[in-house]
Motif scaffolding. Structure first.
Motif, short mmCIF file in Angstrom:
data_model
loop_
_atom_site.label_atom_id
_atom_site.label_comp_id
_atom_site.label_asym_id
_atom_site.label_seq_id
_atom_site.Cartn_x
_atom_site.Cartn_y
_atom_site.Cartn_z
N GLN A 150 -82.89 -64.83 -33.18
CA GLN A 150 -82.58 -65.91 -34.13
C GLN A 150 -81.30 -66.63 -33.74
OE1 GLN A 150 -82.38 -64.54 -38.22
NE2 GLN A 150 -81.32 -66.43 -38.82
N LYS A 151 -80.32 -65.87 -33.27
CA LYS A 151 -79.02 -66.46 -32.91
C LYS A 151 -79.15 -67.27 -31.62
CE LYS A 151 -74.28 -65.09 -31.84
NZ LYS A 151 -74.26 -65.06 -30.38
N ALA A 152 -79.95 -66.75 -30.71
CA ALA A 152 -80.19 -67.40 -29.41
C ALA A 152 -78.87 -67.75 -28.72
CB ALA A 152 -81.08 -68.62 -29.60
N SER A 153 -78.80 -68.87 -28.03
CA SER A 153 -77.59 -69.21 -27.26
C SER A 153 -76.61 -70.02 -28.09
CB SER A 153 -77.99 -70.00 -26.01
OG SER A 153 -78.77 -69.19 -25.17
N ARG A 154 -76.31 -69.47 -29.26
CA ARG A 154 -75.38 -70.17 -30.15
C ARG A 154 -74.28 -69.22 -30.59
NH1 ARG A 154 -79.55 -72.27 -34.65
NH2 ARG A 154 -80.18 -70.10 -34.42
N PRO A 195 -71.83 -67.10 -26.49
CA PRO A 195 -72.78 -66.91 -25.39
C PRO A 195 -72.22 -67.34 -24.03
CG PRO A 195 -73.45 -68.72 -26.81
CD PRO A 195 -72.27 -68.10 -27.46
N PHE A 196 -72.79 -66.75 -22.98
CA PHE A 196 -72.38 -67.10 -21.61
C PHE A 196 -72.42 -68.61 -21.40
CE2 PHE A 196 -73.86 -62.71 -20.20
CZ PHE A 196 -72.59 -62.28 -19.90
N SER A 197 -73.45 -69.24 -21.94
CA SER A 197 -73.65 -70.69 -21.72
C SER A 197 -72.51 -71.52 -22.32
CB SER A 197 -74.99 -71.14 -22.30
OG SER A 197 -75.03 -70.83 -23.69
N GLN A 198 -71.73 -70.86 -23.21
CA GLN A 198 -70.61 -71.58 -23.82
C GLN A 198 -69.28 -70.96 -23.40
OE1 GLN A 198 -70.94 -72.88 -27.90
NE2 GLN A 198 -73.11 -72.35 -27.96
#
Ligand SMILES: [Zn+2]
Length: 224
Positions: free
Chosen positions: A164-168, A142-145
């Protein structure tokens, strides 16, 4: 060769101009695959653009099936009517429409339509098949990571799996990808962009895919 006013012909304005789509074309919207003189696929063009290339004497040779017959005006000198035949694959000389497309490091632009087609409209997590409107672009990292919006970091995912996966990452979410994402080559990209790819055009494009392309298998499944 006498010119044909294609814009007017398109609207049936001139009586002495006629365009006949063969059964293979099933109407005037079927696109023609344009290649360079070496046979490398370049782009999809409509019959008008194909006819222009004929008139500019840029067509080196043609392959595939006959799609259109364009009947033009009568040549004043010969008294004969000009007839132009447009095939499904047209090899052209001169400039290539898209510089860089034959480079090995060419990266086609990323958009959802071609992404979903690359992944054969399957959710790359649950393996379910969905219409395009029910798919989304999942960023594996994800972008956040620190993930990027590149072909190798994106897959088609159904909304449920994406939520379900969300930001992971898949590891963090304990979800597994069913296939490794890949960056399409130019020939693969042209195929994925096609609106309606005729059997002979597909055969031609597939012959230009890398041997290891996952699309070989996915196309077989589409056809079965
Ligand atoms: Zn899913």
């Amino acid at each position: 060769m006498q010119g044909i006013d294609l814009e007017q012909a398109d609207h049936g304005v001139l009586d002495d101009l006629r365009i006949v789509a063969t059964p293979a074309a099933r109407g005037l919207s079927q696109l023609v695959l344009r290649t360079d003189v070496a046979g490398m696929p370049l782009e999809w063009i409509d019959y008008k653009e194909a006819a222009r290339l004929y008139h500019q004497e840029q067509v080196a040779y043609t392959c595939g099936s006959l799609l259109y017959e364009l009947y033009g005006g009568t040549n004043a000198r010969t008294g004969r009517r000009t007839i132009l035949e447009v095939n499904s694959i047209v090899a052209t000389v001169g400039h290539t429409g898209n510089p860089g497309n034959t480079r090995h490091d060419y990266v086609p632009p990323l958009n959802n339509q071609t992404l979903f087609r690359r992944d054969a409209y399957l959710c790359m997590y649950c393996a379910g098949r969905f219409p395009a409107r029910e798919l989304s672009r999942d960023h594996i990292r994800p972008f956040s990571q620190g993930g990027t919006d590149l072909w190798a970091n994106v897959v088609a995912a159904c909304r449920r799996c994406n939520n379900q996966k969300a930001s992971r990452t898949p590891e963090q979410a304990r979800m597994q990808l069913i296939a490794v994402p890949f960056t399409p080559t130019y020939a693969e990209y042209i195929f994925l962009k096609g609106r309606r790819v005729l059997a002979d055009q597909m055969e031609y494009l597939v012959a230009h895919f890398p041997r290891s392309s996952p699309l070989h298998d996915r196309i077989q499944r589409w056809l079965s």
